[in-house]
Scaffold this active site. Structure first.
Site, PDB file in Angstrom:
ATOM      1  N   ASP A   1     -13.154 -11.458   6.926  1.00 12.56           N
ATOM      2  CA  ASP A   1     -11.866 -11.245   7.578  1.00 12.56           C
ATOM      3  C   ASP A   1     -11.937  -9.995   8.451  1.00 12.56           C
ATOM      4  O   ASP A   1     -11.040  -9.150   8.450  1.00 12.56           O
ATOM      5  CB  ASP A   1     -10.760 -11.126   6.524  1.00 12.56           C
ATOM      6  CG  ASP A   1      -9.371 -11.307   7.131  1.00 12.56           C
ATOM      7  OD1 ASP A   1      -9.273 -11.700   8.318  1.00 12.56           O
ATOM      8  OD2 ASP A   1      -8.377 -11.031   6.425  1.00 12.56           O
TER       9      ASP A   1
ATOM     10  N   VAL B   1       0.864  -1.178   0.000  1.00 13.44           N
ATOM     11  CA  VAL B   1       0.000   0.000   0.000  1.00 13.44           C
ATOM     12  C   VAL B   1       0.899   1.225   0.000  1.00 13.44           C
ATOM     13  O   VAL B   1       1.832   1.329   0.800  1.00 13.44           O
ATOM     14  CB  VAL B   1      -0.934   0.010   1.231  1.00 13.44           C
ATOM     15  CG1 VAL B   1      -1.847   1.230   1.194  1.00 13.44           C
ATOM     16  CG2 VAL B   1      -1.784  -1.259   1.295  1.00 13.44           C
TER      17      VAL B   1
ATOM     18  N   ARG C   1      -6.958  -5.507  12.461  1.00 13.55           N
ATOM     19  CA  ARG C   1      -5.936  -5.209  11.448  1.00 13.55           C
ATOM     20  C   ARG C   1      -6.553  -4.753  10.129  1.00 13.55           C
ATOM     21  O   ARG C   1      -5.858  -4.218   9.271  1.00 13.55           O
ATOM     22  CB  ARG C   1      -5.041  -6.440  11.212  1.00 13.55           C
ATOM     23  CG  ARG C   1      -5.794  -7.624  10.659  1.00 13.55           C
ATOM     24  CD  ARG C   1      -4.955  -8.882  10.442  1.00 13.55           C
ATOM     25  NE  ARG C   1      -5.839  -9.995  10.150  1.00 13.55           N
ATOM     26  CZ  ARG C   1      -6.469 -10.735  11.057  1.00 13.55           C
ATOM     27  NH1 ARG C   1      -6.241 -10.522  12.327  1.00 13.55           N
ATOM     28  NH2 ARG C   1      -7.311 -11.678  10.715  1.00 13.55           N
ATOM     29  N   ASN C   2      -7.848  -4.994   9.955  1.00 10.91           N
ATOM     30  CA  ASN C   2      -8.524  -4.619   8.714  1.00 10.91           C
ATOM     31  C   ASN C   2      -9.491  -3.451   8.872  1.00 10.91           C
ATOM     32  O   ASN C   2     -10.368  -3.237   8.041  1.00 10.91           O
ATOM     33  CB  ASN C   2      -9.251  -5.834   8.116  1.00 10.91           C
ATOM     34  CG  ASN C   2      -8.261  -6.845   7.574  1.00 10.91           C
ATOM     35  OD1 ASN C   2      -7.151  -6.479   7.181  1.00 10.91           O
ATOM     36  ND2 ASN C   2      -8.643  -8.111   7.574  1.00 10.91           N
TER      37      ASN C   2
ATOM     38  N   ASP D   1     -10.149  -3.794   3.441  1.00  8.29           N
ATOM     39  CA  ASP D   1      -9.669  -5.133   3.079  1.00  8.29           C
ATOM     40  C   ASP D   1     -10.781  -6.100   2.721  1.00  8.29           C
ATOM     41  O   ASP D   1     -11.121  -7.008   3.476  1.00  8.29           O
ATOM     42  CB  ASP D   1      -8.768  -5.709   4.169  1.00  8.29           C
ATOM     43  CG  ASP D   1      -7.396  -5.091   4.079  1.00  8.29           C
ATOM     44  OD1 ASP D   1      -6.560  -5.604   3.322  1.00  8.29           O
ATOM     45  OD2 ASP D   1      -7.176  -4.038   4.718  1.00  8.29           O
TER      46      ASP D   1
HETATM   47  O1  ACK Z   1      -1.030   0.776  10.252  1.00 12.14           O
HETATM   48  P1  ACK Z   1      -0.762   1.100   8.852  1.00 12.14           P
HETATM   49  O2  ACK Z   1       0.018   2.320   8.509  1.00 12.14           O
HETATM   50  O3  ACK Z   1      -2.144   1.141   8.036  1.00 12.14           O
HETATM   51  O4  ACK Z   1      -0.142  -0.160   8.071  1.00 12.14           O
HETATM   52  C1  ACK Z   1      -0.980  -0.701   7.108  1.00 12.14           C
HETATM   53  C2  ACK Z   1      -0.313  -0.741   5.757  1.00 12.14           C
HETATM   54  O5  ACK Z   1      -0.926   0.232   4.921  1.00 12.14           O
HETATM   55  C3  ACK Z   1      -0.453  -2.095   5.049  1.00 12.14           C
HETATM   56  O6  ACK Z   1      -1.780  -2.457   4.931  1.00 12.14           O
HETATM   57  C4  ACK Z   1      -1.781   1.032   5.684  1.00 12.14           C
HETATM   58  N1  ACK Z   1      -2.963   1.348   4.903  1.00 12.14           N
HETATM   59  C5  ACK Z   1      -3.719   0.497   4.174  1.00 12.14           C
HETATM   60  N2  ACK Z   1      -4.725   1.151   3.593  1.00 12.14           N
HETATM   61  C6  ACK Z   1      -4.618   2.464   3.957  1.00 12.14           C
HETATM   62  C7  ACK Z   1      -5.387   3.626   3.696  1.00 12.14           C
HETATM   63  N3  ACK Z   1      -6.484   3.594   2.915  1.00 12.14           N
HETATM   64  N4  ACK Z   1      -4.992   4.784   4.251  1.00 12.14           N
HETATM   65  C8  ACK Z   1      -3.906   4.815   5.057  1.00 12.14           C
HETATM   66  N5  ACK Z   1      -3.140   3.745   5.343  1.00 12.14           N
HETATM   67  C9  ACK Z   1      -3.498   2.584   4.805  1.00 12.14           C
HETATM   68  C10 ACK Z   1      -2.136   0.258   6.932  1.00 12.14           C
END
Ligand code: ACK
Length: 303
Positions: free
Chosen positions: A164, A39, A168-169, A182
């Site tokens: 899921d 991401v 975490r999602n 997710d």
């Molecule tokens: O805790 P985080 O920074 O939030 O670590 C995970 C990482 O990407 C892998 O999934 C971040 N992430 C995922 N989707 C988004 C989103 N839409 N905006 C900001 N952070 C995101 C997630």
């Protein structure tokens, strides 16, 4: 002009309204990665009628991803395209899908995963090296549960099973608003309402209802079971469910009727709500609209 070389054919060719020109997406930094996906934090130009640049999150596949992971991301994109915007579901802004690499462009949630937000809120007492009070109030924690139930009530009303649901999602915005994300495993089950899983993958055992674990059956009510586990994660500020137990033991204990214990500082009324979600029989569990009523009562009684 080369642009019109296809003549009538290219004029008829349908353009997907979700499609964003790839040169309108500028990569800033990586937010995180899993085994097959990444991401990225990006800036997108003129998306969804927004004039100028907007910070967005872009999901892509890594080079080692196989056909199965690709299908999961395409499926996730399909599910997101089918949904109208909802305040507690991560919004799709567009995609670059006409050629590889596939970009799924979605709204950016500054605080990231709920799991990390919860863990980072844990206060540490530096003198005794034990946990002090959290920077999140119990009211805020119940608000998180309420918002997620709102998003799930919407998804289940659309016939979407998430499959899921876990901290975490869930993503959290700067204003501390929770958004369900997710949808890689999500399936639209409009007709049957129950989805039978055909193939095995890595499974979120600790969040799964017994009928999913033992009979591969998924429904809105198996999402309700996972929601109960997610409430337990919220109340414990991001602990892993069934601490100290191996996944195989979790499965055995669940089959024997064992359930997650009431966390130490958790109010009985709050524990009761999660406990209702863990009825052995899917029909015995509340649905998301009933959970909203129960959570709403908690929030009102507090004030
Ligand atoms: O805790 P985080 O920074 O939030 O670590 C995970 C990482 O990407 C892998 O999934 C971040 N992430 C995922 N989707 C988004 C989103 N839409 N905006 C900001 N952070 C995101 C997630």
């Amino acid at each position: 002009h080369g642009q019109y070389a296809g003549g009538k054919e290219s004029a008829i060719k349908e353009t997907d309204p979700w499609e964003i020109p790839r040169h309108h997406v500028r990569v800033c930094s990586i937010l995180g990665e899993g085994s097959f996906g990444q991401v990225w934090k990006c800036e997108a130009y003129n998306v969804m009628g927004f004039k100028g640049n907007m910070v967005v999150a872009v999901k892509t596949l890594k080079d080692n991803a196989g056909e199965r992971e690709r299908l999961d991301l395409v499926q996730e994109l399909q599910v997101m395209k089918s949904l109208e915007p909802h305040p507690h579901v991560v919004k799709l802004l567009g995609c670059c899908s006409e050629r590889d690499p596939l970009f799924v462009v979605m709204e950016y949630a500054k605080l990231g995963k709920l799991q990390s937000v919860l863990r980072n809120s844990r206060g540490v007492n530096y003198y005794t090296n034990t946990h002090g009070p959290s920077s999140l109030t119990s009211h805020e924690l119940i608000m998180f549960c309420y918002q997620i139930a709102k998003g799930m009530d919407f998804l289940s009303s659309k016939g979407i099973i998430h499959r899921d649901l876990a901290a975490r999602n869930i993503l959290v915005t700067e204003e501390r608003v929770c958004k369900i994300s997710d949808f890689g495993f999500a399936r639209d089950v409009a007709s049957s309402r129950v989805y039978e899983r055909k193939s095995e993958g890595r499974l979120p055992i600790r969040w799964m209802a017994p009928e999913s674990l033992f009979d591969n059956m998924y429904s809105a009510k198996s999402d309700v079971w996972s929601f109960g586990v997610l409430m337990w994660e919220i109340v414990t500020l991001g602990s892993t469910p069934y601490p100290g137990m191996a996944a195989a033991d979790v499965m055995k204990r669940i089959r024997d009727g064992y359930r997650l214990d009431k966390p130490q500082h958790c109010r009985r009324e709050v524990y009761n709500i999660m406990f209702y979600c863990w009825d052995k029989s899917p029909d015995g569990r509340p649905d998301f609209s009933e959970l909203l009523d129960l959570l709403d009562k908690l929030l009102v009684d507090e004030t």
